[in-house]
Design an enzyme around this catalytic site. Structure first.
Site, PDB file in Angstrom:
ATOM      1  N   VAL A  15       0.751  -1.311   0.092  1.00 52.32           N
ATOM      2  CA  VAL A  15       0.134   0.018  -0.031  1.00 52.32           C
ATOM      3  C   VAL A  15       0.776   1.330   0.031  1.00 52.32           C
ATOM      4  O   VAL A  15       0.639   2.132  -0.810  1.00 52.32           O
ATOM      5  CB  VAL A  15      -0.934  -0.032   1.185  1.00 52.32           C
ATOM      6  CG1 VAL A  15      -1.688   1.295   1.537  1.00 52.32           C
ATOM      7  CG2 VAL A  15      -1.923  -1.184   0.963  1.00 52.32           C
ATOM      8  N   THR A 124      -5.337  -0.675   7.011  1.00 52.29           N
ATOM      9  CA  THR A 124      -6.565  -0.876   7.375  1.00 52.29           C
ATOM     10  C   THR A 124      -6.633  -1.080   8.622  1.00 52.29           C
ATOM     11  O   THR A 124      -5.880  -2.143   9.246  1.00 52.29           O
ATOM     12  CB  THR A 124      -6.854  -2.385   6.770  1.00 52.29           C
ATOM     13  OG1 THR A 124      -6.664  -2.326   5.191  1.00 52.29           O
ATOM     14  CG2 THR A 124      -8.238  -3.044   6.956  1.00 52.29           C
ATOM     15  N   LEU A 273     -17.605 -13.654  -8.192  1.00 48.37           N
ATOM     16  CA  LEU A 273     -18.303 -14.770  -7.958  1.00 48.37           C
ATOM     17  C   LEU A 273     -17.657 -16.123  -8.726  1.00 48.37           C
ATOM     18  O   LEU A 273     -18.154 -16.889  -9.366  1.00 48.37           O
ATOM     19  CB  LEU A 273     -19.663 -14.635  -8.741  1.00 48.37           C
ATOM     20  CG  LEU A 273     -20.593 -13.805  -8.031  1.00 48.37           C
ATOM     21  CD1 LEU A 273     -22.005 -13.448  -9.002  1.00 48.37           C
ATOM     22  CD2 LEU A 273     -21.124 -14.240  -6.805  1.00 48.37           C
ATOM     23  N   GLY A 280      -7.489 -16.004  -0.096  1.00 53.69           N
ATOM     24  CA  GLY A 280      -6.320 -15.919   0.743  1.00 53.69           C
ATOM     25  C   GLY A 280      -5.752 -14.409   0.349  1.00 53.69           C
ATOM     26  O   GLY A 280      -6.509 -13.558   0.379  1.00 53.69           O
ATOM     27  N   CYS A 283      -5.192  -9.645   2.929  1.00 52.59           N
ATOM     28  CA  CYS A 283      -6.051  -8.743   3.434  1.00 52.59           C
ATOM     29  C   CYS A 283      -7.418  -9.536   3.800  1.00 52.59           C
ATOM     30  O   CYS A 283      -7.976  -9.433   5.109  1.00 52.59           O
ATOM     31  CB  CYS A 283      -6.491  -7.812   2.186  1.00 52.59           C
ATOM     32  SG  CYS A 283      -5.463  -6.700   1.852  1.00 52.59           S
ATOM     33  N   LYS A 286      -7.284 -11.893   7.246  1.00 53.81           N
ATOM     34  CA  LYS A 286      -6.885 -10.948   8.298  1.00 53.81           C
ATOM     35  C   LYS A 286      -8.130 -10.064   8.472  1.00 53.81           C
ATOM     36  O   LYS A 286      -8.520  -9.727   9.865  1.00 53.81           O
ATOM     37  CB  LYS A 286      -5.756 -10.126   7.846  1.00 53.81           C
ATOM     38  CG  LYS A 286      -5.450  -8.932   8.922  1.00 53.81           C
ATOM     39  CD  LYS A 286      -3.823  -8.529   8.546  1.00 53.81           C
ATOM     40  CE  LYS A 286      -4.180  -7.564   7.186  1.00 53.81           C
ATOM     41  NZ  LYS A 286      -4.415  -6.134   7.541  1.00 53.81           N
TER      42      LYS A 286
HETATM   43  C1  UDX Z   1      -8.293  -7.363  -1.784  1.00 53.97           C
HETATM   44  C2  UDX Z   1      -9.411  -6.456  -2.315  1.00 53.97           C
HETATM   45  O1  UDX Z   1      -9.824  -6.678  -3.350  1.00 53.97           O
HETATM   46  C3  UDX Z   1      -8.816  -4.997  -2.282  1.00 53.97           C
HETATM   47  O2  UDX Z   1      -9.813  -3.951  -2.387  1.00 53.97           O
HETATM   48  C4  UDX Z   1      -8.218  -4.845  -0.751  1.00 53.97           C
HETATM   49  O3  UDX Z   1      -7.613  -3.366  -0.869  1.00 53.97           O
HETATM   50  C5  UDX Z   1      -7.346  -5.742  -0.702  1.00 53.97           C
HETATM   51  O4  UDX Z   1      -7.735  -6.986  -0.478  1.00 53.97           O
HETATM   52  P1  UDX Z   1      -6.349  -8.730  -2.809  1.00 53.97           P
HETATM   53  O5  UDX Z   1      -6.010  -9.452  -1.761  1.00 53.97           O
HETATM   54  O6  UDX Z   1      -4.930  -7.953  -3.777  1.00 53.97           O
HETATM   55  O7  UDX Z   1      -7.289  -7.355  -2.785  1.00 53.97           O
HETATM   56  O8  UDX Z   1      -6.797  -9.723  -3.963  1.00 53.97           O
HETATM   57  P2  UDX Z   1      -8.380 -10.168  -4.604  1.00 53.97           P
HETATM   58  O9  UDX Z   1      -8.309  -9.963  -6.270  1.00 53.97           O
HETATM   59  O10 UDX Z   1      -9.379  -9.277  -3.847  1.00 53.97           O
HETATM   60  O11 UDX Z   1      -8.688 -11.559  -3.790  1.00 53.97           O
HETATM   61  C6  UDX Z   1      -8.569 -12.062  -3.021  1.00 53.97           C
HETATM   62  C7  UDX Z   1      -8.587 -13.579  -3.052  1.00 53.97           C
HETATM   63  O12 UDX Z   1     -10.002 -13.952  -3.212  1.00 53.97           O
HETATM   64  C8  UDX Z   1      -7.591 -14.324  -3.743  1.00 53.97           C
HETATM   65  O13 UDX Z   1      -7.243 -15.486  -3.089  1.00 53.97           O
HETATM   66  C9  UDX Z   1      -8.460 -14.695  -4.996  1.00 53.97           C
HETATM   67  O14 UDX Z   1      -8.060 -15.734  -5.524  1.00 53.97           O
HETATM   68  C10 UDX Z   1      -9.684 -14.769  -4.256  1.00 53.97           C
HETATM   69  N1  UDX Z   1     -11.022 -14.700  -5.159  1.00 53.97           N
HETATM   70  C11 UDX Z   1     -11.118 -13.511  -5.870  1.00 53.97           C
HETATM   71  C12 UDX Z   1     -11.928 -15.803  -5.462  1.00 53.97           C
HETATM   72  O15 UDX Z   1     -11.706 -17.069  -5.096  1.00 53.97           O
HETATM   73  N2  UDX Z   1     -12.743 -15.538  -6.291  1.00 53.97           N
HETATM   74  C13 UDX Z   1     -13.387 -14.499  -6.914  1.00 53.97           C
HETATM   75  O16 UDX Z   1     -14.484 -14.358  -7.482  1.00 53.97           O
HETATM   76  C14 UDX Z   1     -12.450 -13.266  -6.489  1.00 53.97           C
END
Ligand code: UDX
Length: 463
Positions: A15, A124, A273, A280, A283, A286
């Site tokens: 960040v 956060t 979706l 994982g 963010c 946690k």
């Molecule tokens: C997230 C938030 O999207 C972001 O706004 C915040 O600031 C930080 O946390 P990030 O952790 O980079 O961002 O990843 P993100 O793309 O949101 O995916 C998070 C997890 O969810 C990943 O493990 C991803 O594989 C999973 N995921 C995401 C799914 O399993 N299905 C989905 O449809 C979308």
């Protein structure tokens, strides 16, 4: 306040570093502070430290010029109009956010308030943190007329962080005084008046001059809750579709069709979706835990979030059972694993469901040969090579002589594999896809058994 603002950004993680170079990109002077001298030296030398699109380019454009790097928080505070706190808020043993780094930074800022400054929470943090920061600064000698505390949460996603910062869905500014709000409005003006998007070198994205970013002004407490509630809602959406995927498996339906059908409802929307092996990263796990604890501490029952976490944990165990079902027994099986990062297009392996699954498979007696396009260096630190785990040079080397190949991360390169080649390398032609990157019939037509999430397994036609 007009034009360029001098900004200190404390913390050069995902960040902080992205915010620092992006503030420079929209015309401000930035002092990026980190207490790790090695990081500071690396950044000065142009090493961006993390795998993030556009970051090397922006870092090279501004480093040691509009963005300087230092370990000296006091001097940076003294020089700045606004001090953004972007240090880590790791999960403590109780699930709460550990705010000791935020507190330490607030103490140090207090000693250098020689003129009015806005202290901005970018990390956060739970609701009420702004009050604690204010109290901490005052307790350490900060005069209350010399500062305001503002909450300006960041919503960037790893992998698209720079674009997310410069083309945000919204900018949330939680400020309780007009003076503090005005500083933040000045900082983000190039994005909200659209002038940034007219610059010839602007990073391209969703927004343009005619359709610039929206800045939502709220109270500090509301802004703090917006951040936690956004992440918790997205995590809930993922757990929801994972639960629906499990139902589809039981009913012999296809979750991809179901997700499309629900996502076309404009009130629901198609994003987040995608079913899989659970969410994982640094963010969601946690923040869901921290938000649940915030609710608990305020006497509010938010057990919905406990269910979100339960479904997420179970999703990995379910996939393990699928591997077992495809191979009959696991002890002694050699598996090729594609993906270590917590999602595609990033090298981050923190809280990666892929790493959890590998550990579970090794505990069951499997031998793993893993490959990830960017996550192997970080993974090697967390999981060094052993007799049960080796790292491969590419996807095909991971598949060589394996009893099955598993896809655990949604890297785009894993959706374009040469399936006939994989088939010739594998001992048994079985592809277990935890991210639904393929059409089941297409994989089966290439001669492999295909097991995915929330869809019937597909088998090659018998010769
Ligand atoms: C997230 C938030 O999207 C972001 O706004 C915040 O600031 C930080 O946390 P990030 O952790 O980079 O961002 O990843 P993100 O793309 O949101 O995916 C998070 C997890 O969810 C990943 O493990 C991803 O594989 C999973 N995921 C995401 C799914 O399993 N299905 C989905 O449809 C979308």
């Amino acid at each position: 306040m007009i034009g360029s603002v001098t900004i200190a950004v404390v913390g050069s993680g995902y960040v902080g570093l992205v915010a620092a170079v992006c503030f420079a990109e929209i015309g401000h002077n930035v002092i990026c502070v980190d207490n790790d001298q090695r990081k500071v030296d690396a950044l000065k030398g142009g090493d961006s430290l993390i795998h993030e699109e556009h970051l090397p380019e922006l870092l090279n454009r501004y480093r040691n010029d509009r963005v300087t790097f230092t370990t000296d928080l006091g001097a940076a505070t003294a020089a700045a109009d606004a001090v953004f706190i972007a240090v880590g808020t790791p999960q403590s043993e109780t699930g709460d956010a550990d705010l000791s780094y935020v507190e330490a930074v607030a103490c140090e800022i207090a000693r250098h308030l020689d003129s009015y400054k806005v202290i901005v929470e970018k990390s956060t943090v739970p609701v009420y943190t702004n009050e604690w920061v204010r109290r901490t600064v005052e307790r350490n000698g900060g005069n209350s007329t010399m500062f305001d505390v503002v909450s300006n949460p960041e919503f960037l996603r790893e992998g698209t962080a720079v674009e997310d910062f410069l083309h945000p869905d919204r900018i949330v500014v939680g400020a309780d005084t007009p003076r503090a709000a005005a500083v933040l409005q000045a900082i983000y003006k190039p994005l909200t008046d659209g002038s940034y998007y007219t610059s010839p070198n602007a990073i391209a994205g969703r927004l343009n001059q005619g359709d610039p970013s929206v800045l939502l002004l709220t109270s500090t407490k509301s802004a703090e809750i917006i951040k936690h509630a956004s992440n918790a809602f997205l995590a809930m959406k993922i757990s929801f579709i994972n639960a629906v995927a499990n139902l589809c498996e039981a009913a012999d339906a296809n979750v991809e069709q179901v997700a499309k059908g629900i996502g076309l409802d404009s009130r629901i929307g198609p994003k987040f979706l995608r079913p899989g092996i659970g969410y994982g990263g640094s963010c969601f796990p946690k923040d869901v835990a921290a938000f649940r604890n915030v609710a608990d501490s305020l006497g509010v029952d938010f057990s919905l979030l406990t269910e979100v976490e339960k479904i997420n944990a179970e999703q990995k165990r379910r996939f393990l059972r699928k591997v077992r079902a495809a191979l009959w027994t696991l002890r002694g099986k050699r598996l090729g694993v594609l993906g270590l990062a917590f999602k595609g297009e990033t090298d981050d392996v923190r809280e990666s469901p892929a790493i959890d699954l590998i550990e579970m498979l090794i505990a069951e007696g499997c031998t793993i040969c893993a490959y990830d396009p960017a996550g192997m260096d970080r993974s090697r630190v967390e999981m060094p090579e052993t007799s049960s785990l080796t790292y491969a040079a590419d996807a095909y080397a991971a598949a060589d002589n394996a009893d099955a190949i598993l896809i655990l991360t949604d890297w785009s390169e894993f959706s374009k594999l040469d399936l006939p080649r994989l088939k010739t390398l594998l001992r048994y032609p079985i592809l277990l896809d935890g991210r639904n990157l393929y059409d089941p019939d297409e994989v089966a037509a290439k001669g492999l058994t295909y097991v995915s999430v929330g869809r019937p397994a597909a088998h090659p036609a018998r010769a």
